[in-house]
Design a protein around this motif. Structure first.
Motif, PDB file in Angstrom:
ATOM      1  N   GLY A  65      35.538 -35.180  41.987  1.00  0.00           N
ATOM      2  CA  GLY A  65      34.948 -34.227  42.924  1.00  0.00           C
ATOM      3  C   GLY A  65      34.132 -33.168  42.207  1.00  0.00           C
ATOM      4  N   MET A  66      34.654 -32.654  41.098  1.00  0.00           N
ATOM      5  CA  MET A  66      33.909 -31.658  40.329  1.00  0.00           C
ATOM      6  C   MET A  66      32.616 -32.256  39.793  1.00  0.00           C
ATOM      7  SD  MET A  66      35.120 -29.508  36.965  1.00  0.00           S
ATOM      8  CE  MET A  66      34.091 -28.199  36.296  1.00  0.00           C
ATOM      9  N   ASN A  67      32.679 -33.505  39.359  1.00  0.00           N
ATOM     10  CA  ASN A  67      31.499 -34.156  38.807  1.00  0.00           C
ATOM     11  C   ASN A  67      30.404 -34.326  39.857  1.00  0.00           C
ATOM     12  OD1 ASN A  67      30.543 -35.225  36.294  1.00  0.00           O
ATOM     13  ND2 ASN A  67      30.555 -37.243  37.219  1.00  0.00           N
ATOM     14  N   LEU A  68      30.802 -34.618  41.081  1.00  0.00           N
ATOM     15  CA  LEU A  68      29.827 -34.789  42.154  1.00  0.00           C
ATOM     16  C   LEU A  68      29.244 -33.455  42.616  1.00  0.00           C
ATOM     17  CD1 LEU A  68      31.616 -37.505  44.323  1.00  0.00           C
ATOM     18  CD2 LEU A  68      29.409 -37.768  43.161  1.00  0.00           C
ATOM     19  N   LEU A  69      30.097 -32.442  42.740  1.00  0.00           N
ATOM     20  CA  LEU A  69      29.650 -31.158  43.271  1.00  0.00           C
ATOM     21  C   LEU A  69      28.849 -30.356  42.245  1.00  0.00           C
ATOM     22  CD1 LEU A  69      32.818 -30.066  45.280  1.00  0.00           C
ATOM     23  CD2 LEU A  69      30.630 -30.842  46.210  1.00  0.00           C
ATOM     24  N   VAL A  70      29.331 -30.335  41.015  1.00  0.00           N
ATOM     25  CA  VAL A  70      28.675 -29.508  39.997  1.00  0.00           C
ATOM     26  C   VAL A  70      27.470 -30.237  39.411  1.00  0.00           C
ATOM     27  CG1 VAL A  70      28.979 -28.288  37.811  1.00  0.00           C
ATOM     28  CG2 VAL A  70      30.858 -28.370  39.473  1.00  0.00           C
ATOM     29  N   TYR A  71      27.645 -31.465  38.981  1.00  0.00           N
ATOM     30  CA  TYR A  71      26.590 -32.290  38.387  1.00  0.00           C
ATOM     31  C   TYR A  71      25.763 -31.482  37.386  1.00  0.00           C
ATOM     32  CZ  TYR A  71      22.785 -35.643  37.928  1.00  0.00           C
ATOM     33  OH  TYR A  71      21.842 -36.516  37.425  1.00  0.00           O
ATOM     34  N   ALA A  72      26.451 -30.920  36.411  1.00  0.00           N
ATOM     35  CA  ALA A  72      25.796 -30.158  35.344  1.00  0.00           C
ATOM     36  C   ALA A  72      26.751 -30.147  34.160  1.00  0.00           C
ATOM     37  CB  ALA A  72      25.469 -28.743  35.806  1.00  0.00           C
ATOM     38  N   GLY A  73      26.490 -31.044  33.215  1.00  0.00           N
ATOM     39  CA  GLY A  73      27.436 -31.229  32.116  1.00  0.00           C
ATOM     40  C   GLY A  73      27.720 -29.974  31.333  1.00  0.00           C
ATOM     41  N   THR A  74      26.685 -29.175  31.048  1.00  0.00           N
ATOM     42  CA  THR A  74      26.893 -27.958  30.271  1.00  0.00           C
ATOM     43  C   THR A  74      27.784 -26.978  31.023  1.00  0.00           C
ATOM     44  OG1 THR A  74      24.671 -28.252  29.360  1.00  0.00           O
ATOM     45  CG2 THR A  74      25.729 -26.132  29.001  1.00  0.00           C
ATOM     46  N   ALA A  75      27.536 -26.807  32.306  1.00  0.00           N
ATOM     47  CA  ALA A  75      28.352 -25.896  33.114  1.00  0.00           C
ATOM     48  C   ALA A  75      29.779 -26.418  33.231  1.00  0.00           C
ATOM     49  CB  ALA A  75      27.738 -25.715  34.489  1.00  0.00           C
ATOM     50  N   GLN A  76      29.935 -27.732  33.366  1.00  0.00           N
ATOM     51  CA  GLN A  76      31.274 -28.294  33.460  1.00  0.00           C
ATOM     52  C   GLN A  76      32.063 -28.033  32.176  1.00  0.00           C
ATOM     53  OE1 GLN A  76      29.342 -32.034  35.462  1.00  0.00           O
ATOM     54  NE2 GLN A  76      31.528 -32.409  35.326  1.00  0.00           N
ATOM     55  N   LEU A  77      31.462 -28.362  31.030  1.00  0.00           N
ATOM     56  CA  LEU A  77      32.160 -28.182  29.762  1.00  0.00           C
ATOM     57  C   LEU A  77      32.393 -26.707  29.460  1.00  0.00           C
ATOM     58  CD1 LEU A  77      30.321 -30.872  27.598  1.00  0.00           C
ATOM     59  CD2 LEU A  77      32.681 -30.956  28.410  1.00  0.00           C
ATOM     60  N   ALA A  91      41.302 -23.975  32.265  1.00  0.00           N
ATOM     61  CA  ALA A  91      42.562 -24.263  31.568  1.00  0.00           C
ATOM     62  C   ALA A  91      43.315 -22.988  31.217  1.00  0.00           C
ATOM     63  CB  ALA A  91      42.283 -25.064  30.298  1.00  0.00           C
ATOM     64  N   ALA A  92      42.561 -21.904  30.911  1.00  0.00           N
ATOM     65  CA  ALA A  92      43.196 -20.642  30.531  1.00  0.00           C
ATOM     66  C   ALA A  92      43.604 -19.804  31.731  1.00  0.00           C
ATOM     67  CB  ALA A  92      42.261 -19.841  29.633  1.00  0.00           C
ATOM     68  N   GLY A  93      43.295 -20.274  32.943  1.00  0.00           N
ATOM     69  CA  GLY A  93      43.633 -19.513  34.137  1.00  0.00           C
ATOM     70  C   GLY A  93      42.780 -18.287  34.341  1.00  0.00           C
ATOM     71  N   ALA A  94      41.524 -18.345  33.896  1.00  0.00           N
ATOM     72  CA  ALA A  94      40.614 -17.209  34.040  1.00  0.00           C
ATOM     73  C   ALA A  94      40.317 -16.959  35.519  1.00  0.00           C
ATOM     74  CB  ALA A  94      39.315 -17.483  33.286  1.00  0.00           C
ATOM     75  N   PRO A  95      39.944 -15.735  35.859  1.00  0.00           N
ATOM     76  CA  PRO A  95      39.628 -15.442  37.275  1.00  0.00           C
ATOM     77  C   PRO A  95      38.436 -16.249  37.754  1.00  0.00           C
ATOM     78  CG  PRO A  95      39.036 -13.604  35.829  1.00  0.00           C
ATOM     79  CD  PRO A  95      39.841 -14.543  35.001  1.00  0.00           C
ATOM     80  N   LEU A  96      38.422 -16.510  39.059  1.00  0.00           N
ATOM     81  CA  LEU A  96      37.381 -17.348  39.642  1.00  0.00           C
ATOM     82  C   LEU A  96      35.994 -16.749  39.432  1.00  0.00           C
ATOM     83  CD1 LEU A  96      36.672 -19.840  41.322  1.00  0.00           C
ATOM     84  CD2 LEU A  96      37.063 -18.472  43.384  1.00  0.00           C
ATOM     85  N   TRP A  97      35.868 -15.422  39.514  1.00  0.00           N
ATOM     86  CA  TRP A  97      34.564 -14.792  39.361  1.00  0.00           C
ATOM     87  C   TRP A  97      33.981 -15.063  37.982  1.00  0.00           C
ATOM     88  CZ3 TRP A  97      33.579 -11.420  35.440  1.00  0.00           C
ATOM     89  CH2 TRP A  97      34.678 -10.785  34.854  1.00  0.00           C
ATOM     90  N   LEU A  98      34.841 -15.101  36.946  1.00  0.00           N
ATOM     91  CA  LEU A  98      34.355 -15.347  35.592  1.00  0.00           C
ATOM     92  C   LEU A  98      33.929 -16.805  35.427  1.00  0.00           C
ATOM     93  CD1 LEU A  98      33.831 -14.426  32.733  1.00  0.00           C
ATOM     94  CD2 LEU A  98      36.239 -14.867  32.197  1.00  0.00           C
ATOM     95  N   ILE A  99      34.679 -17.724  36.032  1.00  0.00           N
ATOM     96  CA  ILE A  99      34.318 -19.139  35.968  1.00  0.00           C
ATOM     97  C   ILE A  99      32.962 -19.362  36.622  1.00  0.00           C
ATOM     98  CG2 ILE A  99      34.965 -21.462  36.701  1.00  0.00           C
ATOM     99  CD1 ILE A  99      37.895 -20.539  36.602  1.00  0.00           C
ATOM    100  N   MET A 100      32.772 -18.747  37.791  1.00  0.00           N
ATOM    101  CA  MET A 100      31.501 -18.905  38.506  1.00  0.00           C
ATOM    102  C   MET A 100      30.357 -18.239  37.750  1.00  0.00           C
ATOM    103  SD  MET A 100      32.739 -18.379  42.468  1.00  0.00           S
ATOM    104  CE  MET A 100      31.094 -18.735  43.093  1.00  0.00           C
ATOM    105  N   LEU A 101      30.612 -17.065  37.161  1.00  0.00           N
ATOM    106  CA  LEU A 101      29.576 -16.369  36.399  1.00  0.00           C
ATOM    107  C   LEU A 101      29.151 -17.190  35.188  1.00  0.00           C
ATOM    108  CD1 LEU A 101      27.867 -13.840  35.836  1.00  0.00           C
ATOM    109  CD2 LEU A 101      29.834 -12.901  34.585  1.00  0.00           C
ATOM    110  N   THR A 102      30.134 -17.791  34.504  1.00  0.00           N
ATOM    111  CA  THR A 102      29.822 -18.609  33.337  1.00  0.00           C
ATOM    112  C   THR A 102      28.992 -19.824  33.727  1.00  0.00           C
ATOM    113  OG1 THR A 102      31.881 -17.914  32.249  1.00  0.00           O
ATOM    114  CG2 THR A 102      30.819 -19.913  31.426  1.00  0.00           C
ATOM    115  N   ALA A 103      29.399 -20.509  34.789  1.00  0.00           N
ATOM    116  CA  ALA A 103      28.640 -21.683  35.248  1.00  0.00           C
ATOM    117  C   ALA A 103      27.227 -21.287  35.663  1.00  0.00           C
ATOM    118  CB  ALA A 103      29.375 -22.354  36.406  1.00  0.00           C
ATOM    119  N   THR A 157      32.809 -35.644  28.728  1.00  0.00           N
ATOM    120  CA  THR A 157      33.021 -34.712  29.834  1.00  0.00           C
ATOM    121  C   THR A 157      34.135 -35.200  30.750  1.00  0.00           C
ATOM    122  OG1 THR A 157      30.697 -34.013  29.790  1.00  0.00           O
ATOM    123  CG2 THR A 157      31.929 -33.575  31.804  1.00  0.00           C
ATOM    124  N   GLY A 158      34.149 -36.493  31.035  1.00  0.00           N
ATOM    125  CA  GLY A 158      35.219 -37.055  31.857  1.00  0.00           C
ATOM    126  C   GLY A 158      36.584 -36.897  31.202  1.00  0.00           C
TER     127      GLY A 158
END
Length: 234
Positions: A46-58, A65-77, A30-31
């Motif tokens: 910072g992401m590792n501390l705030l999210v602390y959820a390996g599946t959501a991070q990966l 990386a693909a520049g997806a919209p923020l709403w989609l990133i948040m929905l996926t997590a 993950t790192g």
């Protein structure tokens, strides 16, 4: 005599240690993955501390990386972490009467492995001090292992050859974490349906196949549980 808290802590660590082995490769990969998509060392930490959820991070890294919209990133997590709503609801009775700060810390530290190996014992135990020790000590241990091993991957990413293809280690780690939770038929059906759905729908735009697989798995597990309850009542 040894306190109930210490007895619970010792037993919790003993039960959790075999599962924690899977954390090591998962955290390192993950790192490395966070650095490979262009995050700086500070951003990755910072992401590792705030999210602390390996599946959501990966799951969210390819979208970042693909520049997806923020709403989609948040929905996926959010979709990848929906299981924690079920986990927290299942063990909520053991925190009845606990201070708010303790419950808040417990929610942040809740992870699959601790829930998988300890939920049944926690709910059966009567001593609140034993339960607190059994839960919090392995949870803090998990946090320390995850943060340190992820930092190892973050700062060591540039030294890892790109042709090593470490992604398979994440799959193995996830399987180690998942197997203890597949203890009954509805959970098994949910896992199989969700995994198959994600594979079959992997071609959906914006990588929505993962989200669709999660929805399919939840629906299949719910339907299987209702079907079994009807069979028992008949």
């Amino acid at each position: 005599m040894e306190s109930a808290f210490r007895r619970g802590a010792r037993e919790g660590l003993r039960d959790f240690l075999p599962v924690s082995v899977g954390l090591l490769p998962w955290a390192v990969v993950t790192g490395i993955a966070m650095r490979s998509i262009g995050l700086s060392e500070i951003e990755a930490l910072g992401m590792n501390l705030l999210v602390y959820a390996g599946t959501a991070q990966l799951g969210s890294l390819p979208l970042i990386a693909a520049g997806a919209p923020l709403w989609l990133i948040m929905l996926t997590a959010l979709a990848l972490n929906l299981r924690f709503i079920i986990f927290s609801a299942a063990i909520a009775p053991i925190f009845h009467g606990q201070p708010f700060a303790r419950r808040l810390a417990s929610s942040y530290l809740l992870v699959d492995g601790v829930f998988a190996v300890g939920a049944e014992k926690l709910l059966k135990a009567d001593d609140p001090q034993w339960r607190w020790g059994y839960y919090i000590v392995p949870s803090v241990f998990n946090w320390c292992v995850w943060q340190s091993c992820t930092a190892l991957g973050i700062f060591g990413a540039e030294f890892v050859p790109r042709d090593w293809s470490l992604e398979f280690m994440v799959t193995i780690a996830l399987m180690v974490m998942m197997l203890p939770m597949v203890r009954n038929r509805p959970m098994l059906i949910a896992a199989l349906a969700g995994g198959l759905g994600a594979v079959l729908l992997r071609g959906l735009p914006l990588r929505l196949g993962v989200v669709a697989g999660i929805v399919i798995g939840i629906a299949a597990g719910f339907a299987a549980e209702r079907w079994l309850l009807r069979g028992e009542a008949a």
